[in-house]
Design an enzyme around this catalytic site. Structure first.
Site, PDB file in Angstrom:
ATOM      1  N   ASN A   9       0.873  -1.177   0.000  1.00 28.82           N
ATOM      2  CA  ASN A   9       0.000   0.000   0.000  1.00 28.82           C
ATOM      3  C   ASN A   9       0.910   1.226   0.000  1.00 28.82           C
ATOM      4  OD1 ASN A   9      -1.791   2.062   0.487  1.00 28.82           O
ATOM      5  ND2 ASN A   9      -2.248   1.464   2.597  1.00 28.82           N
ATOM      6  N   LYS A  11       0.218   4.264  -0.329  1.00 29.19           N
ATOM      7  CA  LYS A  11      -0.400   5.484   0.225  1.00 29.19           C
ATOM      8  C   LYS A  11      -0.122   6.675  -0.714  1.00 29.19           C
ATOM      9  CE  LYS A  11       0.240   3.511   4.751  1.00 29.19           C
ATOM     10  NZ  LYS A  11       0.070   3.678   6.169  1.00 29.19           N
ATOM     11  N   HIS A  97      -9.530   1.257   4.721  1.00 27.39           N
ATOM     12  CA  HIS A  97      -8.256   1.415   5.439  1.00 27.39           C
ATOM     13  C   HIS A  97      -8.486   2.362   6.618  1.00 27.39           C
ATOM     14  CE1 HIS A  97      -4.138   2.588   6.340  1.00 27.39           C
ATOM     15  NE2 HIS A  97      -3.751   1.491   5.700  1.00 27.39           N
ATOM     16  N   GLU A  99      -6.893   4.743   7.713  1.00 26.63           N
ATOM     17  CA  GLU A  99      -6.675   6.173   7.412  1.00 26.63           C
ATOM     18  C   GLU A  99      -7.908   6.759   6.711  1.00 26.63           C
ATOM     19  OE1 GLU A  99      -2.910   5.644   5.421  1.00 26.63           O
ATOM     20  OE2 GLU A  99      -2.022   5.075   7.336  1.00 26.63           O
ATOM     21  N   GLU A 168      -5.570  -4.999  10.474  1.00 24.32           N
ATOM     22  CA  GLU A 168      -4.561  -3.964  10.672  1.00 24.32           C
ATOM     23  C   GLU A 168      -4.839  -3.223  11.976  1.00 24.32           C
ATOM     24  OE1 GLU A 168      -2.555  -2.801   6.766  1.00 24.32           O
ATOM     25  OE2 GLU A 168      -4.270  -1.482   7.011  1.00 24.32           O
ATOM     26  N   GLY A 174       2.286   2.224  10.619  1.00 22.07           N
ATOM     27  CA  GLY A 174       3.226   3.326  10.455  1.00 22.07           C
ATOM     28  C   GLY A 174       3.917   3.734  11.751  1.00 22.07           C
ATOM     29  N   SER A 210       3.247  -2.226  10.271  1.00 12.99           N
ATOM     30  CA  SER A 210       4.711  -2.205  10.445  1.00 12.99           C
ATOM     31  C   SER A 210       5.374  -3.542  10.119  1.00 12.99           C
ATOM     32  CB  SER A 210       5.074  -1.743  11.857  1.00 12.99           C
ATOM     33  OG  SER A 210       4.611  -0.422  12.075  1.00 12.99           O
TER      34      SER A 210
HETATM   35  C1  PEP Z   1      -0.854   0.128   5.907  1.00 10.90           C
HETATM   36  O1  PEP Z   1      -0.924   1.307   5.643  1.00 10.90           O
HETATM   37  O2  PEP Z   1      -1.730  -0.637   5.501  1.00 10.90           O
HETATM   38  C2  PEP Z   1       0.274  -0.332   6.727  1.00 10.90           C
HETATM   39  C3  PEP Z   1       0.229  -1.536   7.229  1.00 10.90           C
HETATM   40  O3  PEP Z   1       1.318   0.550   6.898  1.00 10.90           O
HETATM   41  P1  PEP Z   1       2.739   0.229   7.591  1.00 10.90           P
HETATM   42  O4  PEP Z   1       3.236  -1.069   7.017  1.00 10.90           O
HETATM   43  O5  PEP Z   1       3.606   1.385   7.221  1.00 10.90           O
HETATM   44  O6  PEP Z   1       2.487   0.125   9.050  1.00 10.90           O
END
Ligand code: PEP
Length: 253
Positions: A9, A11, A97, A99, A168, A174, A210
């Site tokens: 992803n 972003k 997601h 976000e 998630e 992040g 992460s």
């Molecule tokens: C994501 O945005 O779906 C995500 C898992 O980000 P990160 O791997 O940076 O934590």
């Protein structure tokens, strides 16, 4: 034997030249690797979908988007339709997601419409669910996950055969914090049981939060983890390739 989906992803990152560059590095990195049981998906921003679609030609890399509107066309300034995604070469779309839920107030009512639109257009939705740190600390994790996953009950078993779920935990996205394998195992088992109990179905369940080259092998080896949704580490070819390698290694054993 397990089959994995390793999904990046991106972003709101990377310009067109950087997109072409990253894809060519991934292509080079997977050359001569046995990736039959590892699907590799990248989800760049909308403006880079066309160039990404060209860049993935002659490779097994699959293209997806990070969001979409549910309507087919019309007066929805700033939005992108499912048909536009298909036209740009997308096969997957990330929906819900955290976000999007947090900054753009996406809720269940909207996500039901988006899921319906994805199924109607043969786009595979990756529905993201996950609790915040506060919710986990207040023992609300499974209540929150139930309230998020419950929207799948608006769809038929046949439609859900095309669904992917990504767990998630919001506090792990992040932040450099990852859920422990016990936490991942517990939630993934709960999701798998829920779907099996109601639909007699097994669908891919990804972990996101992460994930990186260091922790990928342990996370991907966890029961009921069928892949990863990867943010930060998907923007760096060496890291993304190492995550892919971890999946290849597990399926090879
Ligand atoms: C994501 O945005 O779906 C995500 C898992 O980000 P990160 O791997 O940076 O934590």
């Amino acid at each position: 034997m397990k089959k994995y989906l390793i999904a990046g992803n991106w972003k709101m990152n990377l310009l067109q030249a950087e997109t072409a560059n990253l894809i060519s590095q991934i292509k080079e990195g997977i050359q001569n690797k046995k990736i039959d049981d590892v699907d590799i998906l990248i989800c760049p921003p909308f403006t880079n979908l066309s160039i990404a679609n060209k860049a993935i030609e002659n490779s097994p890399i699959i293209l997806g988007a990070q969001n979409m509107h549910f309507m087919p066309k019309g007066a929805f300034t700033g939005e992108i339709s499912p048909e536009m995604l298909l036209d740009s070469g997308c096969r997957y779309v990330i929906l819900g997601h955290s976000e999007r839920r947090q900054y753009f107030k996406e809720d269940n009512e909207l996500l039901i419409k988006k899921l319906q639109a994805a199924f109607d257009n043969n786009l595979i939705p990756i529905l993201c669910i996950g609790e915040t740190l506060e919710e986990r600390q207040n023992n609300k994790t499974f209540e929150v996950l139930y309230n998020q996953i419950t929207i799948i009950h608006n769809f038929s078993r046949e439609q859900l055969t095309k669904l992917v779920i990504a767990y998630e935990p919001v506090w792990a996205i992040g932040t450099g914090l990852t859920a422990s394998t016990e936490q991942i195992k517990e939630v993934h088992q709960w999701i798998a049981d829920h779907i099996y109990a109601h639909f007699a179905l097994q669908i891919p369940i990804l972990y996101g939060g992460s994930m990186n080259d260091k922790n990928a092998k342990e996370i991907l080896s966890t029961e009921n983890v069928n892949g990863g949704l990867i943010g930060g580490a998907s923007l760096k070819s060496e890291q993304f390739l190492k995550i892919i390698d971890a999946a290849i290694e597990i399926v090879g054993n």
